[in-house]
Design a protein around this motif. Structure first.
Motif, PDB file in Angstrom:
ATOM      1  N   SER A  67       1.044  -1.143  -0.199  1.00 37.46           N
ATOM      2  CA  SER A  67      -0.171   0.094  -0.085  1.00 37.46           C
ATOM      3  C   SER A  67       0.734   1.427  -0.137  1.00 37.46           C
ATOM      4  CB  SER A  67      -0.822  -0.029   1.320  1.00 37.46           C
ATOM      5  OG  SER A  67      -0.112   0.274   2.046  1.00 37.46           O
ATOM      6  N   GLU A  74      -6.524   2.402  -6.458  1.00 33.86           N
ATOM      7  CA  GLU A  74      -7.864   2.363  -5.185  1.00 33.86           C
ATOM      8  C   GLU A  74      -7.576   0.653  -4.606  1.00 33.86           C
ATOM      9  OE1 GLU A  74     -11.641   3.699  -7.152  1.00 33.86           O
ATOM     10  OE2 GLU A  74     -10.110   3.155  -9.853  1.00 33.86           O
ATOM     11  N   TYR A  75      -6.607  -0.446  -5.762  1.00 32.59           N
ATOM     12  CA  TYR A  75      -7.128  -1.296  -5.213  1.00 32.59           C
ATOM     13  C   TYR A  75      -5.832  -1.850  -3.835  1.00 32.59           C
ATOM     14  CZ  TYR A  75      -5.489  -6.488  -4.475  1.00 32.59           C
ATOM     15  OH  TYR A  75      -5.268  -7.908  -4.048  1.00 32.59           O
ATOM     16  N   LYS A 114      -4.236   0.491  -1.516  1.00 27.35           N
ATOM     17  CA  LYS A 114      -5.699   1.388  -1.115  1.00 27.35           C
ATOM     18  C   LYS A 114      -5.953   0.563  -0.003  1.00 27.35           C
ATOM     19  CE  LYS A 114      -4.192   6.588  -2.206  1.00 27.35           C
ATOM     20  NZ  LYS A 114      -4.948   7.316  -2.699  1.00 27.35           N
ATOM     21  N   SER A 115      -7.592  -0.231  -0.858  1.00 29.58           N
ATOM     22  CA  SER A 115      -8.540  -0.407  -0.345  1.00 29.58           C
ATOM     23  C   SER A 115      -8.606  -2.059   0.725  1.00 29.58           C
ATOM     24  CB  SER A 115      -9.645  -0.429  -1.743  1.00 29.58           C
ATOM     25  OG  SER A 115      -8.902  -2.120  -1.625  1.00 29.58           O
ATOM     26  N   THR A 116      -7.663  -2.454   0.476  1.00 33.04           N
ATOM     27  CA  THR A 116      -6.925  -3.396   1.341  1.00 33.04           C
ATOM     28  C   THR A 116      -7.392  -3.338   3.045  1.00 33.04           C
ATOM     29  OG1 THR A 116      -5.065  -4.034  -0.269  1.00 33.04           O
ATOM     30  CG2 THR A 116      -4.509  -5.546   1.483  1.00 33.04           C
ATOM     31  N   ASP A 167      -9.343  -1.734   3.903  1.00 33.69           N
ATOM     32  CA  ASP A 167     -10.811  -2.013   4.297  1.00 33.69           C
ATOM     33  C   ASP A 167     -11.329  -3.232   4.030  1.00 33.69           C
ATOM     34  OD1 ASP A 167     -10.733   1.040   4.982  1.00 33.69           O
ATOM     35  OD2 ASP A 167     -11.421   1.031   3.008  1.00 33.69           O
ATOM     36  N   LYS A 168     -10.808  -4.212   3.103  1.00 35.06           N
ATOM     37  CA  LYS A 168     -11.295  -5.292   2.613  1.00 35.06           C
ATOM     38  C   LYS A 168     -11.083  -6.533   3.613  1.00 35.06           C
ATOM     39  CE  LYS A 168      -9.070  -5.481  -1.010  1.00 35.06           C
ATOM     40  NZ  LYS A 168      -7.953  -5.776  -2.434  1.00 35.06           N
TER      41      LYS A 168
END
Length: 467
Positions: free
Chosen positions: A236, A448-449, A451-453, A455-456
């Motif tokens: 990230s 986007e992918y 950065k969203s780790t 949150d997942k």
């Protein structure tokens, strides 16, 4: 409403980088009470724990009794023989070579015989149970058994399955008290190249679907619905704005001028790739013949023994070998290294390495990546072999993708460097496809992918606790 309690285990410095520096734990604390159990690399770390957790407990090494240690060794060896991947075969051979006395060879032979007999799922499962039941009776578990009976956490989450020896007492106490356990599968190669997972968990977090499939194949008791594909926070930093430095300001940190260009060489573990400084020196000569003004920057392997590159530093002032900002205790990257490392990748012209995770990082930043696929010229490195890594289960698809250029000799290396310097966009489509396929990225940008780790992962933790 009372928040549920999560115990977070940080058993290794890289976990601190991945889950603290990425703000994962800070974000998780907005939803849950956080009890942090962690190694302490330095005194400054204690101040950080006060910000990100409700309770902090230091994780220390404990002495394992001989019987547990022996069962672990036999189980690990049996697991290696059961895997029998290219990496497992290499480990087996290396241990044979290291057994260089009659006594060692005899012990090694006996252990190998036992391991071969036990190298199937039935016996491995029995060994797991034996190890766990004996651990329940050991004194190492007492303090955390008492702690969990007192605080009654809802989940114990180990942030690195492959660094769990120091954390076993915490995890075994959780299992004894029937508390849900989860772990993050630390790296993309560990399942097919490293030893047995101790203990096994209720839930898992994986980088991608292939790693999930590897887990389900190697550990058949794992439940598919309890293995979550989330990506990894490890990358990230490459996409978070605050970690990005302008090219000019970063070149200044390297001691270079605004118009200078550099190739980045990332070294590996010295006991896996012996004589690598010699290989680097020869590469430096190749680069000098291509362009006298082109610089070579060496990113040394942070966990390697100190002094390995001292001679190169002293004799080759034309090479740039920056200090790697890691705390030696528990192999802990310092926060400033995350800034430095991502910009080292971001601003290079080409990256060169030997079958390293760095190849993935170069590709996600759309930087040309060259892999050294030959042994040091004129040197006998037996029983080691640089070329073997390109047959390892995890890396073979990368080598065959065309996204990285695996060169077979120094002449191919020279031609590859010239090719990418002339047109850095060469193989760009293959690099981007590799990352999209590897991480299963659809309909979103890489930024986007990655950065969203966090949150997942948090979403999946919430799912675990609400089921």
């Amino acid at each position: 409403m009372i928040k549920k309690k999560i115990v977070i285990i940080l058993p290794r410095g890289e976990s601190i980088r991945n889950f603290i520096y990425s703000d994962f734990i800070l974000s998780l604390r907005q939803h849950f009470q956080i009890i942090l159990i962690s190694v302490v690399p330095n005194s400054d770390f204690i101040d950080i724990t006060k910000i990100i957790s409700d309770k902090f407990i230091q994780l220390n090494e404990t002495k394992e009794n001989y019987l547990l240690r022996f069962i672990r060794e036999i189980t690990d060896l049996s697991h290696n023989r059961y895997l029998w991947s290219q990496a497992a075969k290499t480990r087996w051979k290396m241990r044979d070579v290291e057994s260089n006395t009659l006594n060692r060879k005899l012990k090694r032979g006996i252990k190998k015989f036992i391991a071969t007999v036990l190298s199937n799922n039935f016996f491995l499962s029995k060994l797991d149970c034996l190890y766990e039941n004996l651990f329940y009776k050991s004194k190492n578990i007492v303090d955390f058994d008492k702690l969990f009976k007192e605080i009654k956490p809802d989940l114990v989450f180990n942030t690195s399955h492959s660094h769990s020896v120091i954390a076993e007492k915490v995890l075994m106490a959780a299992r004894k008290n029937k508390i849900k356990t989860a772990t993050f599968l630390f790296s993309w190669d560990n399942l097919t190249s490293q030893g047995r997972m101790f203990p096994q968990y209720d839930f898992y977090f994986a980088w991608n679907s292939k790693i999930k499939k590897d887990l389900l194949r190697i550990y058949p008791k794992s439940v598919p619905e309890k293995v979550f594909v989330t990506g990894t926070p490890q990358f990230s930093f490459h996409f978070i704005d605050k970690f990005k430095l302008s090219r000019n300001s970063f070149l200044e940190k390297l001691g270079l001028n605004d118009n200078d260009k550099y190739i980045l060489y990332s070294s590996g573990m010295s006991h896996h790739v012996p004589h690598e400084p010699y290989v680097i020196e020869r590469i430096a000569e190749i680069i000098k013949k291509i362009d006298m003004n082109l610089k070579l920057v060496i990113r040394t392997y942070a966990k390697d023994k100190s002094g390995l590159y001292d001679e190169l530093k002293n004799n080759r002032k034309d090479l740039i070998i920056p200090e790697v900002k890691w705390e030696k205790n528990y192999a802990t990257p310092l926060i400033e290294d995350s800034y430095f490392y991502t910009n080292l990748l971001r601003h290079c012209e080409i990256g060169i390495n030997i079958a390293s995770t760095v190849s993935l990082e170069l590709c996600m930043l759309n930087k040309p990546s060259i892999n050294v696929g030959y042994n040091p010229p004129g040197i006998d490195v037996y029983p080691y072999d640089y070329t073997r890594y390109y047959e390892f289960d995890h890396y073979k698809p990368i080598a065959q993708s065309g996204a990285v250029d695996v060169v077979k000799d120094e002449n191919e290396l020279k031609n590859s460097i010239i090719k990418y310097l002339k047109n850095p966009e060469t193989d760009s489509d293959k690099r981007l496809k590799l990352i999209k396929d590897f991480f299963e990225i659809n309909n979103v940008s890489f930024e986007e992918y990655f950065k969203s780790t966090n949150d997942k992962i948090i979403f999946c933790i919430e799912k675990i606790l609400n089921d």
